[in-house]
Design an enzyme around this catalytic site. Structure first.
Site, PDB file in Angstrom:
ATOM      1  N   GLU A  51      44.885  42.472  53.697  1.00  0.00           N
ATOM      2  CA  GLU A  51      43.787  41.979  52.853  1.00  0.00           C
ATOM      3  C   GLU A  51      43.410  40.569  53.304  1.00  0.00           C
ATOM      4  O   GLU A  51      44.255  39.674  53.344  1.00  0.00           O
ATOM      5  CB  GLU A  51      44.240  41.960  51.384  1.00  0.00           C
ATOM      6  N   ARG A  55      37.446  33.551  51.067  1.00  0.00           N
ATOM      7  CA  ARG A  55      37.514  32.185  50.552  1.00  0.00           C
ATOM      8  C   ARG A  55      37.221  31.135  51.609  1.00  0.00           C
ATOM      9  O   ARG A  55      37.492  29.954  51.390  1.00  0.00           O
ATOM     10  CB  ARG A  55      38.896  31.919  49.962  1.00  0.00           C
ATOM     11  N   LYS A 139      45.380  46.037  40.686  1.00  0.00           N
ATOM     12  CA  LYS A 139      46.173  44.894  41.134  1.00  0.00           C
ATOM     13  C   LYS A 139      46.675  44.195  39.860  1.00  0.00           C
ATOM     14  O   LYS A 139      45.908  44.061  38.893  1.00  0.00           O
ATOM     15  CB  LYS A 139      45.254  43.979  41.939  1.00  0.00           C
TER      16      LYS A 139
HETATM   17  C1  3PG Z   1      45.955  35.448  46.659  1.00  0.00           C
HETATM   18  O1  3PG Z   1      44.985  35.763  46.015  1.00  0.00           O
HETATM   19  O2  3PG Z   1      45.974  34.535  47.483  1.00  0.00           O
HETATM   20  C2  3PG Z   1      47.138  36.314  46.481  1.00  0.00           C
HETATM   21  O3  3PG Z   1      47.395  36.508  45.163  1.00  0.00           O
HETATM   22  C3  3PG Z   1      48.335  35.845  47.257  1.00  0.00           C
HETATM   23  O4  3PG Z   1      49.151  35.107  46.462  1.00  0.00           O
HETATM   24  P1  3PG Z   1      50.456  34.419  47.076  1.00  0.00           P
HETATM   25  O5  3PG Z   1      49.980  33.404  48.104  1.00  0.00           O
HETATM   26  O6  3PG Z   1      51.091  33.772  45.901  1.00  0.00           O
HETATM   27  O7  3PG Z   1      51.286  35.494  47.724  1.00  0.00           O
END
Ligand code: 3PG
Length: 218
Positions: A51, A55, A139
């Site tokens: 994924e 961003r 999720k």
């Molecule tokens: C995100 O949206 O960045 C994910 O939830 C990943 O979270 P993490 O960096 O805490 O694994």
């Protein structure tokens, strides 16, 4: 009349995607070449489902590059917040979509595209709303902060039929506690490709972390 793409088909495709590995790396890139190298390292370690979050300014270019250049990768877009973002991702060949929560606009937009959405929830009401729309895979976000494995376990007897991908705050040590739950199909997290290893070009190190994650029981 607007096209409504059947949920059954989308649930089946999500079931295949989440079944490929116990961990979905959740990553943020602004350079397509780095995205490709990191993804190759993850696939080599046994984590083909990746994924990439929307961003950064170059996120779409990164997703597109991985989809075209990384053999064996199944690439999804994360942090899909609006119908416009969803359409952009579908156009460039995303195989699945992930959102931190779900708005009515996002749900309706997803009914018009042929790519499955894994929407985020943190409460029973949110989960019930999506269940009523036909969603089987959700999720759970932000997993650690929203209540962790004990919270998710307590949802299992009441939200029967739903399966979760907990994401947010997970580590190699915490992931097994979630994967042991009956209502968890896989987990998501960034720990398998730490920023320092990406910056150092330590692809072997990322492959090692991925291999450990891909060997987790579920
Ligand atoms: C995100 O949206 O960045 C994910 O939830 C990943 O979270 P993490 O960096 O805490 O694994």
């Amino acid at each position: 009349m607007k096209l409504k793409i059947k949920m059954k088909n989308k649930n089946e495709r999500l079931s295949e995607v989440v079944g490929l590995a116990p961990v979905i790396p959740v990553l943020q890139f602004n350079d397509p070449e780095i995205a490709v190298q990191t993804s190759r390292a993850l696939v080599a370690g046994g984590l083909p489902v990746i994924e990439i979050t929307l961003r950064t300014p170059q996120a779409l270019a990164c997703i597109s590059a991985v989809a075209k250049q990384v053999e064996g990768a199944v690439v999804g877009a994360g942090t899909v917040m609006t119908p416009g973002m969803m359409r952009d991702c579908v156009e460039i060949g995303c195989q699945f979509l992930v959102s931190p929560g779900a708005t009515q606009d996002l749900i309706e937009a997803n009914q018009k595209v042929d790519v499955p959405l894994l929407p985020g929830v943190a409460t029973p009401s949110e989960a019930m709303g999506l269940m009523a729309e036909g969603y089987e895979f959700l999720k759970f976000f932000p997993a650690e902060q929203a209540g962790g494995p004990q919270y998710l376990k307590s949802l299992a007897p009441v939200l029967q039929g739903l399966k979760f991908c907990p994401t947010g705050g997970l580590t190699a040590e915490k992931a097994p506690q979630y994967l042991a739950l009956d209502n968890v199909v896989c987990v998501g997290g960034s720990w398998v490709a730490p920023k320092e290893k990406i910056a150092a070009g330590d692809w072997d190190g990322i492959t090692e972390l991925a291999a450990a994650a891909s060997a987790l029981d579920r």
